[in-house]
Design a protein around this motif. Sequence first.
Motif, short mmCIF file in Angstrom:
data_model
loop_
_atom_site.label_atom_id
_atom_site.label_comp_id
_atom_site.label_asym_id
_atom_site.label_seq_id
_atom_site.Cartn_x
_atom_site.Cartn_y
_atom_site.Cartn_z
N TYR A 1 0.84 -1.20 0.00
CA TYR A 1 0.00 0.00 0.00
C TYR A 1 0.87 1.25 0.00
O TYR A 1 2.07 1.20 0.28
CB TYR A 1 -0.93 0.02 1.22
CG TYR A 1 -0.27 0.53 2.48
CD1 TYR A 1 -0.39 1.87 2.88
CD2 TYR A 1 0.50 -0.31 3.27
CE1 TYR A 1 0.21 2.34 4.02
CE2 TYR A 1 1.12 0.15 4.43
CZ TYR A 1 0.97 1.48 4.80
OH TYR A 1 1.59 1.95 5.92
N TYR B 1 -1.74 -9.22 -4.55
CA TYR B 1 -1.39 -10.00 -5.74
C TYR B 1 -0.60 -11.24 -5.35
O TYR B 1 -0.12 -11.39 -4.22
CB TYR B 1 -0.59 -9.15 -6.73
CG TYR B 1 0.70 -8.59 -6.18
CD1 TYR B 1 1.89 -9.31 -6.27
CD2 TYR B 1 0.73 -7.34 -5.56
CE1 TYR B 1 3.07 -8.79 -5.75
CE2 TYR B 1 1.91 -6.82 -5.05
CZ TYR B 1 3.07 -7.55 -5.15
OH TYR B 1 4.24 -7.03 -4.64
N GLU C 1 -4.03 -10.65 -9.62
CA GLU C 1 -4.19 -9.46 -8.79
C GLU C 1 -5.63 -9.44 -8.31
O GLU C 1 -6.56 -9.40 -9.12
CB GLU C 1 -3.86 -8.21 -9.60
CG GLU C 1 -3.64 -6.97 -8.80
CD GLU C 1 -3.10 -5.83 -9.66
OE1 GLU C 1 -2.19 -5.12 -9.20
OE2 GLU C 1 -3.60 -5.66 -10.79
N SER D 1 -6.79 -3.94 -6.61
CA SER D 1 -5.90 -2.85 -6.99
C SER D 1 -6.75 -1.59 -7.03
O SER D 1 -7.53 -1.39 -7.95
CB SER D 1 -5.26 -3.11 -8.35
OG SER D 1 -4.40 -2.05 -8.70
N LYS D 2 -6.61 -0.76 -6.01
CA LYS D 2 -7.48 0.41 -5.94
C LYS D 2 -6.71 1.62 -5.41
O LYS D 2 -5.72 1.49 -4.67
CB LYS D 2 -8.69 0.15 -5.06
CG LYS D 2 -8.38 -0.21 -3.62
CD LYS D 2 -9.64 -0.26 -2.77
CE LYS D 2 -10.65 -1.23 -3.30
NZ LYS D 2 -11.85 -1.34 -2.45
N THR D 3 -7.18 2.77 -5.80
CA THR D 3 -6.64 4.04 -5.34
C THR D 3 -7.80 4.93 -4.92
O THR D 3 -8.78 5.06 -5.66
CB THR D 3 -5.83 4.74 -6.44
OG1 THR D 3 -4.78 3.88 -6.87
CG2 THR D 3 -5.23 6.04 -5.95
N ILE E 1 6.10 -5.56 -8.02
CA ILE E 1 5.50 -6.74 -8.64
C ILE E 1 6.47 -7.36 -9.64
O ILE E 1 6.64 -8.59 -9.69
CB ILE E 1 4.17 -6.36 -9.34
CG1 ILE E 1 3.11 -6.02 -8.29
CG2 ILE E 1 3.68 -7.49 -10.24
CD1 ILE E 1 1.81 -5.50 -8.87
N ILE F 1 4.73 0.39 -6.82
CA ILE F 1 4.07 -0.89 -6.59
C ILE F 1 4.30 -1.83 -7.77
O ILE F 1 4.60 -3.01 -7.61
CB ILE F 1 2.56 -0.69 -6.33
CG1 ILE F 1 2.35 -0.12 -4.93
CG2 ILE F 1 1.80 -1.99 -6.50
CD1 ILE F 1 0.90 0.05 -4.54
N ALA F 2 4.16 -1.30 -8.98
CA ALA F 2 4.38 -2.12 -10.18
C ALA F 2 5.81 -2.62 -10.24
O ALA F 2 6.06 -3.77 -10.65
CB ALA F 2 4.04 -1.31 -11.42
N ALA G 1 -2.70 -2.83 -3.22
CA ALA G 1 -2.58 -3.88 -4.24
C ALA G 1 -2.38 -5.22 -3.53
O ALA G 1 -1.49 -5.36 -2.69
CB ALA G 1 -1.41 -3.58 -5.17
N ALA H 1 2.12 4.52 -7.85
CA ALA H 1 1.65 3.36 -8.61
C ALA H 1 2.81 2.64 -9.28
O ALA H 1 2.86 1.41 -9.34
CB ALA H 1 0.61 3.79 -9.64
#
Length: 283
Positions: free
Chosen positions: A85, A265, A241, A244-246, A118, A114-115, A263, A111
């Motif tokens: 988060y 996942y 996933e 996945s929210k904002t 991942i 976080i990606a 997120a 964002a």
Amino acid sequence: MAITRFRPEIWAAELLVALRKALVYGSPAVVNRDYEGEIREAGDTVRITSISDPTVSTYTANVTSVTPEELTDAQRTLVVDQAKYFAFFVDDVDARQAKGSVMPEAMRRAAYKIADGIDQFIVALYTGVQSANQVGTVAVPTGTPTAFYDSILVPLAVKLDEANVPTDGRFCVVPPWLHGRGLRDDRFVRADASGSTQTLRKGFIGTAAGFEIYKSNNAPLVTGDDYAVLAGVNSGISFAEQISKTEAYRPEAKFADAVKGLALYGAKLVRPDALATAIASQT
């Protein structure tokens, strides 16, 4: 007396955007999302079942007694067990003074972080590739211009061929320094030598030895100056996933805009035989 300490400040309207590395391992070329729909509907676990191959035997008329065999099954589990988060705020006064689009850029950077996590989580699964698909356990020297093609790509392709991996959709991800060495090989940079006119005319690696070539700064550092090269097809790793929210909101105790993101996942090496690895040395 003269007023000399008041200095009005101007903040630039255009922000200096952070440099970002290319995110590759989480792309559709490298992983599949075959089970994501089931996880999003309910639960955080998918149990993936496979069955053994039936035995094929010789039949002789009037002699062979046919007895059916019982097939066995195996199960793999894909679990959404990663939770990341971010949460931050920008005070109204600061936002006014900054003048530029601080909040949208901060959201993009969060964002991306976080990606990026991942991407690194997925590539860490390379250690589970079956031993038969590994191009040895010793780093391959790549100091010569042809070493990348001859000592990395071709052996990886052979390993995948021997494992009956389809030729369609094969990928190979390399660190940037290895990509740069490939540019010294005519088979990458000259369209007439490579046999391809798709992207090689522009001077960067597109396809070679049956692979779509990608470069990433997330290529795993094994030790010293040795890096892992991952190749195969996207059926090898499954990614899912669940959330996945904002959300943007106004904190009760502040005059500020705030944003938080979440997120959830997970990823699973479901086909260790669909991937191959090599260790490339900068020496």
